[in-house]
Write a protein that holds these residues in place. Structure first.
Motif, mmCIF file in Angstrom:
data_model
loop_
_atom_site.group_PDB
_atom_site.id
_atom_site.type_symbol
_atom_site.label_atom_id
_atom_site.label_comp_id
_atom_site.label_asym_id
_atom_site.label_seq_id
_atom_site.Cartn_x
_atom_site.Cartn_y
_atom_site.Cartn_z
ATOM 1 N N PRO A 208 0.821 -1.223 0.000
ATOM 2 C CA PRO A 208 0.000 0.000 0.000
ATOM 3 C C PRO A 208 0.847 1.263 0.000
ATOM 4 C CG PRO A 208 0.153 -0.840 2.219
ATOM 5 C CD PRO A 208 0.893 -1.834 1.345
ATOM 6 N N THR A 209 0.263 2.357 -0.470
ATOM 7 C CA THR A 209 0.913 3.656 -0.358
ATOM 8 C C THR A 209 0.794 4.137 1.074
ATOM 9 O OG1 THR A 209 -1.108 4.872 -0.853
ATOM 10 C CG2 THR A 209 0.244 4.199 -2.741
ATOM 11 N N SER A 210 1.339 5.299 1.357
ATOM 12 C CA SER A 210 1.290 5.823 2.722
ATOM 13 C C SER A 210 -0.139 6.064 3.189
ATOM 14 C CB SER A 210 2.085 7.131 2.802
ATOM 15 O OG SER A 210 1.548 8.099 1.914
ATOM 16 N N ARG A 211 -1.057 6.274 2.223
ATOM 17 C CA ARG A 211 -2.465 6.491 2.570
ATOM 18 C C ARG A 211 -3.297 5.216 2.437
ATOM 19 N NH1 ARG A 211 -3.931 11.857 2.882
ATOM 20 N NH2 ARG A 211 -2.333 13.352 2.252
ATOM 21 N N GLY A 212 -2.632 4.096 2.160
ATOM 22 C CA GLY A 212 -3.333 2.824 2.078
ATOM 23 C C GLY A 212 -3.956 2.524 0.731
ATOM 24 N N GLY A 213 -3.642 3.329 -0.306
ATOM 25 C CA GLY A 213 -4.222 3.112 -1.629
ATOM 26 C C GLY A 213 -3.270 2.430 -2.590
ATOM 27 N N GLU A 214 -3.591 2.531 -3.881
ATOM 28 C CA GLU A 214 -2.740 1.943 -4.912
ATOM 29 C C GLU A 214 -1.743 2.974 -5.429
ATOM 30 O OE1 GLU A 214 -4.964 0.049 -7.999
ATOM 31 O OE2 GLU A 214 -5.320 -1.720 -6.757
ATOM 32 N N TRP A 215 -0.654 2.452 -5.995
ATOM 33 C CA TRP A 215 0.420 3.301 -6.473
ATOM 34 C C TRP A 215 0.128 3.883 -7.843
ATOM 35 C CZ3 TRP A 215 4.947 4.359 -3.747
ATOM 36 C CH2 TRP A 215 5.114 3.642 -2.552
ATOM 37 N N SER A 216 0.596 5.106 -8.046
ATOM 38 C CA SER A 216 0.578 5.742 -9.365
ATOM 39 C C SER A 216 2.034 5.998 -9.750
ATOM 40 C CB SER A 216 -0.177 7.080 -9.309
ATOM 41 O OG SER A 216 0.559 8.035 -8.558
ATOM 42 N N PRO A 217 2.331 6.195 -11.026
ATOM 43 C CA PRO A 217 3.709 6.479 -11.443
ATOM 44 C C PRO A 217 4.313 7.679 -10.717
ATOM 45 C CG PRO A 217 2.400 5.893 -13.343
ATOM 46 C CD PRO A 217 1.441 6.016 -12.194
ATOM 47 N N MET A 218 3.523 8.731 -10.496
ATOM 48 C CA MET A 218 4.044 9.922 -9.818
ATOM 49 C C MET A 218 4.433 9.620 -8.378
ATOM 50 S SD MET A 218 5.043 12.950 -9.975
ATOM 51 C CE MET A 218 4.443 13.356 -11.631
ATOM 52 N N GLN A 219 3.634 8.784 -7.687
ATOM 53 C CA GLN A 219 3.988 8.415 -6.317
ATOM 54 C C GLN A 219 5.277 7.618 -6.296
ATOM 55 O OE1 GLN A 219 0.138 6.562 -5.638
ATOM 56 N NE2 GLN A 219 -0.245 7.922 -3.906
ATOM 57 N N VAL A 220 5.439 6.733 -7.279
ATOM 58 C CA VAL A 220 6.671 5.948 -7.373
ATOM 59 C C VAL A 220 7.871 6.873 -7.577
ATOM 60 C CG1 VAL A 220 7.951 4.263 -8.757
ATOM 61 C CG2 VAL A 220 5.526 3.885 -8.249
ATOM 62 N N LYS A 221 7.713 7.848 -8.454
ATOM 63 C CA LYS A 221 8.801 8.791 -8.739
ATOM 64 C C LYS A 221 9.241 9.525 -7.476
ATOM 65 C CE LYS A 221 9.973 12.790 -11.625
ATOM 66 N NZ LYS A 221 9.495 13.721 -12.676
ATOM 67 N N ARG A 222 8.266 10.000 -6.697
ATOM 68 C CA ARG A 222 8.592 10.733 -5.475
ATOM 69 C C ARG A 222 9.311 9.852 -4.456
ATOM 70 N NH1 ARG A 222 2.570 13.360 -5.168
ATOM 71 N NH2 ARG A 222 2.889 15.073 -6.654
ATOM 72 N N VAL A 223 8.824 8.628 -4.288
ATOM 73 C CA VAL A 223 9.430 7.722 -3.311
ATOM 74 C C VAL A 223 10.821 7.306 -3.749
ATOM 75 C CG1 VAL A 223 9.282 5.409 -2.308
ATOM 76 C CG2 VAL A 223 7.276 6.887 -2.328
ATOM 77 N N MET A 224 11.001 7.014 -5.033
ATOM 78 C CA MET A 224 12.333 6.630 -5.525
ATOM 79 C C MET A 224 13.329 7.759 -5.320
ATOM 80 S SD MET A 224 11.541 4.425 -9.016
ATOM 81 C CE MET A 224 13.295 4.361 -9.432
ATOM 82 N N ALA A 225 12.881 9.000 -5.497
ATOM 83 C CA ALA A 225 13.766 10.150 -5.279
ATOM 84 C C ALA A 225 14.167 10.247 -3.817
ATOM 85 C CB ALA A 225 13.073 11.435 -5.731
ATOM 86 N N LYS A 226 13.211 10.039 -2.902
ATOM 87 C CA LYS A 226 13.502 10.121 -1.473
ATOM 88 C C LYS A 226 14.444 8.997 -1.022
ATOM 89 C CE LYS A 226 9.227 12.470 -0.133
ATOM 90 N NZ LYS A 226 7.945 12.357 0.605
ATOM 91 N N LEU A 227 14.321 7.848 -1.674
ATOM 92 C CA LEU A 227 15.147 6.692 -1.314
ATOM 93 C C LEU A 227 16.433 6.621 -2.124
ATOM 94 C CD1 LEU A 227 12.350 3.976 -1.028
ATOM 95 C CD2 LEU A 227 13.556 5.095 0.845
ATOM 96 N N SER A 228 16.630 7.587 -3.028
ATOM 97 C CA SER A 228 17.816 7.618 -3.896
ATOM 98 C C SER A 228 17.923 6.358 -4.741
ATOM 99 C CB SER A 228 19.100 7.801 -3.066
ATOM 100 O OG SER A 228 19.073 9.030 -2.360
ATOM 101 N N LEU A 229 16.787 5.863 -5.223
ATOM 102 C CA LEU A 229 16.750 4.686 -6.096
ATOM 103 C C LEU A 229 16.594 5.131 -7.546
ATOM 104 C CD1 LEU A 229 14.374 2.333 -4.061
ATOM 105 C CD2 LEU A 229 16.858 2.167 -4.262
ATOM 106 N N SER A 230 17.169 4.367 -8.466
ATOM 107 C CA SER A 230 17.043 4.691 -9.892
ATOM 108 C C SER A 230 17.041 3.405 -10.709
ATOM 109 C CB SER A 230 18.198 5.593 -10.337
ATOM 110 O OG SER A 230 19.439 4.949 -10.135
#
Length: 231
Positions: A208-230
């Protein structure tokens, strides 16, 4: 080479969902197959990374074998550089995501990871300050967000209570990021090469996302940036 596998999930969300454990087992067994390591025993426990490895019951059992200890990622054995350094005096440590790294290299990685966590905390504080600044300039969206935060923080009237509330919010963000780091990284390692593919992978896994819903590409982008993942 014979090794002993050790898995650690944090107390709370990871312990309840099992998602952290699923990713760790996948990492460890994939690395063992690739490197030709024989896993002779496996130990799992739910404990905070602040507890020294030698003080954890299941980790003690793993160390008692006198064999190299195999973990999925370095932070699964601990987040404290001192704890990791002390453990390396007792045994050889193998990390599935860095199978060729020796103890000296892992020590360096641990120090860098500790610094990165400090940077993440600093970036979170900077983002909150930027939000407040935009609100002062009249940005409607930022005003609404600050208003919601103010309403929450107002429950604790004293400055000390407000400070504690702010720290609690930051801690929840950091804890949630910890729970999704392995699933996101694993989706990428299994072939996801675009943001929509990572979102689909996470949704299929039931993460789940932080709000308990499903992921969108934009949410993935934000989380990957915070985690320094690429990719």
């Amino acid at each position: 080479m014979r090794v002993v596998a050790y898995y650690r999930v944090s107390t709370g969300a990871q312990e309840k969902s099992g998602l952290g454990l699923e990713a760790q087992v996948d990492y460890v067994h994939s690395a063992a197959r690739q490197q030709g390591w024989e896993i002779v025993a496996e130990y799992t426990e739910a404990v905070s990374g602040t507890v020294a490895p030698q003080d954890r019951p299941e980790c003690k059992k793993a160390l008692a074998h006198g064999l190299p200890l195999l973990v999925a990622k370095l932070d699964r054995i601990g987040r404290d550089v001192g704890h990791i350094a002390d453990l390396m005096k007792r045994t050889s440590l193998k990390v599935a995501t860095m199978p060729l790294a020796d103890n000296f290299q892992l020590h360096l990685f641990a120090a860098l990871a500790e610094q990165e966590r400090s940077f993440i905390a600093s970036r979170t504080k900077d983002a909150l300050r930027a939000l407040a600044s935009r609100a002062l300039e009249g940005d409607a969206s930022s005003l609404a967000k600050v208003a919601r935060r103010s309403e929450t923080l107002a429950r604790g009237r004293t400055p000390a209570n407000r400070a504690k509330a702010g720290e609690a919010v930051q801690q929840r963000v950091t804890t949630w990021l910890d729970t999704v780091q392995d699933p996101v990284d694993l989706c990428i390692r299994k072939g996801a090469r675009t943001l929509p593919q990572v979102a689909q992978c996470l949704n299929e896994k039931g993460v789940p996302t932080s709000r308990g819903g499903e992921w969108s590409p934009m949410q993935v982008k934000r989380v990957m940036a915070k985690l320094s993942l690429s990719f």
